[in-house]
Scaffold this motif. Structure first.
Motif, PDB file in Angstrom:
ATOM      1  N   VAL A 205     -11.230   1.093   1.122  1.00  0.00           N
ATOM      2  CA  VAL A 205     -11.491  -0.366   0.538  1.00  0.00           C
ATOM      3  C   VAL A 205     -13.036  -0.093   0.083  1.00  0.00           C
ATOM      4  N   TRP A 359      -5.221   0.324  12.561  1.00  0.00           N
ATOM      5  CA  TRP A 359      -4.169   0.543  11.419  1.00  0.00           C
ATOM      6  C   TRP A 359      -3.740   2.009  11.941  1.00  0.00           C
ATOM      7  N   MET A 367      -3.047   3.735   2.311  1.00  0.00           N
ATOM      8  CA  MET A 367      -4.504   2.956   1.016  1.00  0.00           C
ATOM      9  C   MET A 367      -5.067   3.597  -0.165  1.00  0.00           C
ATOM     10  N   VAL A 371      -4.782   3.326  -3.190  1.00  0.00           N
ATOM     11  CA  VAL A 371      -5.943   2.330  -4.303  1.00  0.00           C
ATOM     12  C   VAL A 371      -6.758   2.628  -5.785  1.00  0.00           C
ATOM     13  N   THR A 378      -4.051  -3.878  -3.140  1.00  0.00           N
ATOM     14  CA  THR A 378      -3.474  -3.018  -2.594  1.00  0.00           C
ATOM     15  C   THR A 378      -3.233  -3.826  -1.650  1.00  0.00           C
ATOM     16  N   HIS A 380      -1.623  -4.531   2.047  1.00  0.00           N
ATOM     17  CA  HIS A 380      -2.281  -4.412   3.230  1.00  0.00           C
ATOM     18  C   HIS A 380      -1.675  -5.368   3.898  1.00  0.00           C
ATOM     19  N   ASN A 384      -3.532  -8.081   1.137  1.00  0.00           N
ATOM     20  CA  ASN A 384      -4.315  -6.569   0.346  1.00  0.00           C
ATOM     21  C   ASN A 384      -5.397  -6.469   0.611  1.00  0.00           C
ATOM     22  N   LEU A 385      -6.019  -5.267   0.179  1.00  0.00           N
ATOM     23  CA  LEU A 385      -7.391  -4.940   0.325  1.00  0.00           C
ATOM     24  C   LEU A 385      -8.376  -5.555   0.048  1.00  0.00           C
ATOM     25  N   VAL A 388      -9.395  -7.809   2.932  1.00  0.00           N
ATOM     26  CA  VAL A 388     -10.149  -6.566   4.243  1.00  0.00           C
ATOM     27  C   VAL A 388     -11.583  -6.258   3.207  1.00  0.00           C
TER      28      VAL A 388
END
Length: 455
Positions: A205, A359, A367, A371, A378, A380, A384-385, A388
């Protein structure tokens, strides 16, 4: 750079564990350490900076030493960095001349920002007459490894050939990448474990939020963080997401076992580096290192070895966050703000832990693999990220509010999250914003980035 033989010897395997466990300290003593690497370049003409010469890196180091009073340290007679006993900070040279500040331990983010600002003030004042400029990107955008002069540090003469044996992009990592790193403390083994798991899981992230290296070799690479892609192709034995850190019973002992199995690079004796690339530290513990028969390691040998391991989060006597590209000056403090808000407030740490706890290792690895190319987009879970990342920045902000550390103007530490809030607002990383310019107003002229990304 004294010989490692003056360090206390390692008497048992327990000494290895103790070497990390001694980092435990009460919350009142937690500090923030920030390191950042800057590419250097000349503008007249546009080219990399050599070490020697009246306008070289050595002249830059000498000038900063005169300005600050920091003491130089040497490798085979060549100054390769500076150190301040007063601030506990230093300047060092990365293999391709990247100019790195290893900041001293700071009580809050305001002090971190002030430290970076003062460093940049001095560095730019000394560099200007030398036509040396600093570039805030994760990878040099136009020069190949072959075009960048190697700095005179003996260890790099050992590392570079070994890198070529174990990965495809190790020398790119050494000579043309630059990162910003945050170093944070822990209070106990259990606190270390929780912080390490959170920061490992969220490191992709951070990579997405700080992605700032879309160019290399004079072209769009197809990656938002080419620097992060480089690390995927450097050395599998000493990089990665540390899946064992999420296993039941993980602690200092398990990390020590992992480090023991990472091949060595060098041993320092009497100021000279001995090439032991590929050898086993376990053999060293038993006095069976071929290059030093019968000799056993010291604590300093162990500390040097820990510093040659490059996972996404590194454990020494503190935790090092290693996933971010170098960016502009504000982004340097923003990285420390992100991790400080997440890890130095108990409520935020628990919230982040609950977020990442479901996770799986497959999800974490996915990831990490995707990424560098896809960044915040990305995939997830069912989104997606980006989602997050927005949540993580919010958790960090709340943590900084609760810390309530104010500057002279009465503002708390959340002001240092501004670069990340802009990324979330735009839903575009710095890399994507550079790509927009490259494909638009720059009309493919990548030399424009040297002016716009100059620090």
């Amino acid at each position: 750079m004294a010989g490692a033989d003056i360090s206390p010897p390692i008497e048992s395997r327990a000494d290895l564990i103790d070497g990390m466990a001694r980092g435990c300290k009460p919350e009142s003593e937690w500090r923030i350490g920030t390191e950042h690497e800057k590419h250097v370049f000349h503008t007249n003409p546009l080219r990399p900076v050599a070490y020697e010469g009246p306008d070289g890196i050595r002249a830059l180091l000498d000038g900063v030493a005169r300005e600050t009073g920091w003491e130089p340290f040497y490798d085979e007679g060549n100054p390769i960095g500076l150190w301040s006993d007063e601030t506990k900070g230093g300047i060092s040279l990365e293999p391709g001349g990247q100019f790195e500040l290893s900041g001293g331990p700071q009580p809050d983010l305001h002090a971190t920002a002030a430290e970076t600002a003062e460093h940049m003030r001095v560095a730019k004042a000394v560099a200007a007459p030398l036509d040396i400029h600093f570039l805030g990107l994760g990878v040099t955008p136009i020069w190949s490894v072959a075009e960048i002069e190697r700095m005179p540090k003996s260890r790099y003469g050992i590392m570079a050939p070994y890198m070529d044996k174990v990965g495809t992009l190790g020398t790119s990592m050494m000579f043309r990448s630059a990162t910003v790193q945050t170093n944070l403390d822990f209070s106990s083994e259990a606190d270390m474990v929780k912080k390490l798991r959170v920061s490992l899981a969220l490191q992709p992230v951070a990579t997405a939020l700080f992605a700032n290296s879309p160019f290399a070799d004079g072209r769009d690479t197809g990656y938002l963080s080419y620097r992060s892609h480089i690390w995927l192709n450097t050395d599998d034995a000493r990089t990665g997401m540390l899946p064992f850190a999420f296993e039941e019973g993980f602690g200092f002992e398990q990390y020590a076992d992992y480090a023991l199995d990472v091949p060595m690079y060098f041993v320092l004796r009497d100021g000279h580096y001995i090439n032991v690339a590929g050898e086993s530290f376990r053999d060293f513990l038993e006095g069976k290192l071929p290059q030093l028969p019968g000799e056993k390691p010291t604590r300093r040998d162990w500390n040097y070895h820990l510093g040659t391991i490059f996972p996404e989060v590194r454990l020494k006597q503190f935790l090092e966050m290693r996933g971010a590209d170098m960016g502009d000056e504000k982004s340097v403090t923003a990285l420390s703000a992100f991790w400080t808000g997440l890890l130095y407030d108990e409520i935020s740490l628990e919230a982040a832990y609950e977020m990442i706890k479901p996770w799986t290792q497959d999800e974490r690895d996915h990831m990490r693999r995707e990424v560098p190319r896809l960044g915040l987009m990305t995939p997830h879970d069912r989104s997606n990220l980006y989602d997050v990342a927005a949540q993580a920045v919010g958790i960090a902000e709340a943590g900084l509010v609760r810390r309530d550390r104010r500057n002279a103007q009465g503002k708390d530490e959340t002001i240092h999250l501004a670069p990340l809030e802009e990324t979330i607002r735009l839903a575009k990383s710095p890399a994507e914003r550079w790509l927009d310019k490259y494909r638009g107003e720059w009309n493919g002229d990548l030399t424009r980035i040297f002016k716009e990304a100059e620090l």
